[in-house]
Scaffold this motif. Structure first.
Motif, PDB file in Angstrom:
ATOM      1  N   VAL A 110      -0.996  42.275  52.082  1.00  0.00           N
ATOM      2  CA  VAL A 110      -1.984  42.188  51.003  1.00  0.00           C
ATOM      3  C   VAL A 110      -2.934  41.048  51.328  1.00  0.00           C
ATOM      4  O   VAL A 110      -2.640  40.201  52.163  1.00  0.00           O
ATOM      5  N   GLY A 111      -4.061  41.037  50.694  1.00  0.00           N
ATOM      6  CA  GLY A 111      -4.998  39.943  50.905  1.00  0.00           C
ATOM      7  C   GLY A 111      -5.897  40.159  52.102  1.00  0.00           C
ATOM      8  O   GLY A 111      -6.101  41.280  52.577  1.00  0.00           O
ATOM      9  N   ASN A 112      -6.433  39.072  52.595  1.00  0.00           N
ATOM     10  CA  ASN A 112      -7.421  39.112  53.665  1.00  0.00           C
ATOM     11  C   ASN A 112      -6.802  39.352  55.037  1.00  0.00           C
ATOM     12  O   ASN A 112      -5.602  39.215  55.224  1.00  0.00           O
ATOM     13  N   ASN A 113      -7.666  39.667  55.975  1.00  0.00           N
ATOM     14  CA  ASN A 113      -7.278  39.766  57.377  1.00  0.00           C
ATOM     15  C   ASN A 113      -7.095  38.331  57.885  1.00  0.00           C
ATOM     16  O   ASN A 113      -8.054  37.588  58.031  1.00  0.00           O
ATOM     17  N   THR A 114      -5.852  37.921  58.103  1.00  0.00           N
ATOM     18  CA  THR A 114      -5.548  36.546  58.459  1.00  0.00           C
ATOM     19  C   THR A 114      -4.612  36.521  59.655  1.00  0.00           C
ATOM     20  O   THR A 114      -3.710  37.349  59.757  1.00  0.00           O
ATOM     21  N   TYR A 115      -4.835  35.564  60.531  1.00  0.00           N
ATOM     22  CA  TYR A 115      -3.933  35.397  61.668  1.00  0.00           C
ATOM     23  C   TYR A 115      -3.871  33.937  62.053  1.00  0.00           C
ATOM     24  O   TYR A 115      -4.679  33.120  61.627  1.00  0.00           O
ATOM     25  N   GLY A 116      -2.871  33.607  62.845  1.00  0.00           N
ATOM     26  CA  GLY A 116      -2.680  32.227  63.258  1.00  0.00           C
ATOM     27  C   GLY A 116      -1.444  32.091  64.111  1.00  0.00           C
ATOM     28  O   GLY A 116      -1.054  33.025  64.814  1.00  0.00           O
ATOM     29  N   TYR A 117      -0.808  30.931  64.023  1.00  0.00           N
ATOM     30  CA  TYR A 117       0.411  30.669  64.784  1.00  0.00           C
ATOM     31  C   TYR A 117       1.435  30.059  63.839  1.00  0.00           C
ATOM     32  O   TYR A 117       1.134  29.736  62.682  1.00  0.00           O
ATOM     33  N   ALA A 118       2.657  29.904  64.320  1.00  0.00           N
ATOM     34  CA  ALA A 118       3.718  29.305  63.510  1.00  0.00           C
ATOM     35  C   ALA A 118       4.569  28.401  64.391  1.00  0.00           C
ATOM     36  O   ALA A 118       4.598  28.555  65.608  1.00  0.00           O
ATOM     37  N   VAL A 119       5.256  27.473  63.749  1.00  0.00           N
ATOM     38  CA  VAL A 119       6.176  26.581  64.450  1.00  0.00           C
ATOM     39  C   VAL A 119       7.551  26.708  63.796  1.00  0.00           C
ATOM     40  O   VAL A 119       7.686  26.542  62.585  1.00  0.00           O
ATOM     41  N   ILE A 120       8.552  27.023  64.611  1.00  0.00           N
ATOM     42  CA  ILE A 120       9.939  27.122  64.158  1.00  0.00           C
ATOM     43  C   ILE A 120      10.655  25.852  64.614  1.00  0.00           C
ATOM     44  O   ILE A 120      10.598  25.501  65.789  1.00  0.00           O
ATOM     45  N   THR A 121      11.323  25.168  63.698  1.00  0.00           N
ATOM     46  CA  THR A 121      12.125  24.004  64.063  1.00  0.00           C
ATOM     47  C   THR A 121      13.530  24.177  63.507  1.00  0.00           C
ATOM     48  O   THR A 121      13.733  24.865  62.500  1.00  0.00           O
ATOM     49  N   TRP A 122      14.483  23.571  64.179  1.00  0.00           N
ATOM     50  CA  TRP A 122      15.856  23.612  63.701  1.00  0.00           C
ATOM     51  C   TRP A 122      16.558  22.305  64.006  1.00  0.00           C
ATOM     52  O   TRP A 122      16.197  21.590  64.934  1.00  0.00           O
ATOM     53  N   THR A 123      17.563  21.993  63.193  1.00  0.00           N
ATOM     54  CA  THR A 123      18.442  20.859  63.427  1.00  0.00           C
ATOM     55  C   THR A 123      19.870  21.283  63.129  1.00  0.00           C
ATOM     56  O   THR A 123      20.102  22.242  62.383  1.00  0.00           O
ATOM     57  N   SER A 124      20.802  20.548  63.709  1.00  0.00           N
ATOM     58  CA  SER A 124      22.219  20.818  63.485  1.00  0.00           C
ATOM     59  C   SER A 124      23.009  19.559  63.743  1.00  0.00           C
ATOM     60  O   SER A 124      22.618  18.734  64.565  1.00  0.00           O
ATOM     61  N   SER A 125      24.110  19.413  63.062  1.00  0.00           N
ATOM     62  CA  SER A 125      25.005  18.292  63.343  1.00  0.00           C
ATOM     63  C   SER A 125      26.010  18.677  64.416  1.00  0.00           C
ATOM     64  O   SER A 125      26.834  17.865  64.807  1.00  0.00           O
ATOM     65  N   GLY A 126      25.942  19.928  64.888  1.00  0.00           N
ATOM     66  CA  GLY A 126      26.808  20.361  65.984  1.00  0.00           C
ATOM     67  C   GLY A 126      26.333  19.771  67.299  1.00  0.00           C
ATOM     68  O   GLY A 126      25.355  19.027  67.357  1.00  0.00           O
ATOM     69  N   ASN A 127      27.016  20.108  68.351  1.00  0.00           N
ATOM     70  CA  ASN A 127      26.678  19.524  69.648  1.00  0.00           C
ATOM     71  C   ASN A 127      26.117  20.538  70.641  1.00  0.00           C
ATOM     72  O   ASN A 127      26.112  20.298  71.836  1.00  0.00           O
ATOM     73  N   GLU A 128      25.656  21.672  70.149  1.00  0.00           N
ATOM     74  CA  GLU A 128      25.105  22.678  71.043  1.00  0.00           C
ATOM     75  C   GLU A 128      23.625  22.400  71.289  1.00  0.00           C
ATOM     76  O   GLU A 128      22.868  22.185  70.352  1.00  0.00           O
ATOM     77  N   PRO A 129      23.192  22.399  72.548  1.00  0.00           N
ATOM     78  CA  PRO A 129      21.798  22.043  72.843  1.00  0.00           C
ATOM     79  C   PRO A 129      20.782  23.114  72.464  1.00  0.00           C
ATOM     80  O   PRO A 129      19.608  22.829  72.317  1.00  0.00           O
ATOM     81  N   VAL A 130      21.206  24.344  72.324  1.00  0.00           N
ATOM     82  CA  VAL A 130      20.315  25.431  71.909  1.00  0.00           C
ATOM     83  C   VAL A 130      21.007  26.214  70.802  1.00  0.00           C
ATOM     84  O   VAL A 130      22.230  26.288  70.754  1.00  0.00           O
ATOM     85  N   ALA A 131      20.214  26.806  69.906  1.00  0.00           N
ATOM     86  CA  ALA A 131      20.823  27.512  68.789  1.00  0.00           C
ATOM     87  C   ALA A 131      20.106  28.807  68.413  1.00  0.00           C
ATOM     88  O   ALA A 131      20.726  29.728  67.923  1.00  0.00           O
ATOM     89  N   LEU A 132      18.790  28.880  68.617  1.00  0.00           N
ATOM     90  CA  LEU A 132      18.036  30.016  68.091  1.00  0.00           C
ATOM     91  C   LEU A 132      17.411  30.869  69.178  1.00  0.00           C
ATOM     92  O   LEU A 132      17.047  30.385  70.242  1.00  0.00           O
ATOM     93  N   VAL A 133      17.280  32.145  68.865  1.00  0.00           N
ATOM     94  CA  VAL A 133      16.446  33.088  69.595  1.00  0.00           C
ATOM     95  C   VAL A 133      15.479  33.636  68.557  1.00  0.00           C
ATOM     96  O   VAL A 133      15.874  33.910  67.419  1.00  0.00           O
ATOM     97  N   ALA A 134      14.201  33.784  68.911  1.00  0.00           N
ATOM     98  CA  ALA A 134      13.213  34.199  67.917  1.00  0.00           C
ATOM     99  C   ALA A 134      12.282  35.267  68.463  1.00  0.00           C
ATOM    100  O   ALA A 134      12.103  35.395  69.674  1.00  0.00           O
ATOM    101  N   SER A 135      11.698  36.017  67.536  1.00  0.00           N
ATOM    102  CA  SER A 135      10.687  37.008  67.897  1.00  0.00           C
ATOM    103  C   SER A 135       9.685  37.115  66.766  1.00  0.00           C
ATOM    104  O   SER A 135       9.935  36.688  65.644  1.00  0.00           O
ATOM    105  N   ALA A 136       8.529  37.663  67.093  1.00  0.00           N
ATOM    106  CA  ALA A 136       7.490  37.912  66.093  1.00  0.00           C
ATOM    107  C   ALA A 136       7.035  39.347  66.243  1.00  0.00           C
ATOM    108  O   ALA A 136       7.009  39.890  67.354  1.00  0.00           O
ATOM    109  N   ALA A 137       6.681  39.970  65.128  1.00  0.00           N
ATOM    110  CA  ALA A 137       6.268  41.371  65.166  1.00  0.00           C
ATOM    111  C   ALA A 137       5.055  41.589  64.280  1.00  0.00           C
ATOM    112  O   ALA A 137       4.806  40.834  63.332  1.00  0.00           O
ATOM    113  N   THR A 138       4.301  42.609  64.605  1.00  0.00           N
ATOM    114  CA  THR A 138       3.185  43.079  63.796  1.00  0.00           C
ATOM    115  C   THR A 138       3.433  44.546  63.508  1.00  0.00           C
ATOM    116  O   THR A 138       3.653  45.336  64.425  1.00  0.00           O
TER     117      THR A 138
END
Length: 161
Positions: A110-138
């Protein structure tokens, strides 16, 4: 003898320091290079927690001018959250995502024709150096609700971050 004593004391204090040092949160981030929505186009950002611990996730959307894009950025814009986010919504806030689960964000068509970018951040108290896999779709539909096109891009080539 002095060498042995000094070495023993250093080892003792090193172990003592490791035992009382506060736990530090670890985390990571990734950029979603492009999202797009319009009156017939839906933007989707999906994240999967591939770690064995709960992570805290935040996603911030920006328009092409670098201004924060929120639900109040334009009339009728609507963020829909799905999957396993818990606590607050992840857009501009922090939501929890349990180990080995998935969550997603949809910006409704809904709304206007809008586009841009996004930033995903995460934190954890665990000790794993990586945690997320991400994708974007249209997801593009015609005026009758029929899907015309669908594209999905994996962030960082589907490499966990």
């Amino acid at each position: 003898m002095i060498y042995y004593l000094r070495h023993s004391l250093l080892s003792f204090f090193a172990i003592l320091w490791l035992g009382i040092a506060p736990a530090h949160a670890i985390g990571g981030s990734a950029i979603v290079p492009y999202w797009h929505k319009s009156n017939n186009t839906v933007a989707l950002v999906d994240v999967a927690n591939v770690s064995s611990t709960t992570v805290n996730v935040s996603v911030k959307f920006y328009d092409t001018n670098g201004a924060a894009y929120t639900e109040s950025s334009e009339g009728g814009s609507n963020f829909i959250f799905y999957g396993n986010f818990s606590g607050q919504d992840p857009v501009g806030n922090t939501a929890s995502l349990s180990a080995n689960t998935h969550g997603g964000i949809k910006i409704d068509s809904v709304g206007n024709n809008t586009y841009g970018y996004a930033v995903i951040t995460w934190t954890s108290s665990g000790n794993e150096p990586v945690a997320l896999v991400a994708s974007a779709a249209t997801d593009i539909h015609d005026g009758y609700g029929n899907r015309v096109a669908y594209t999905r891009s994996f962030i960082k080539d589907a490499t966990p971050f």
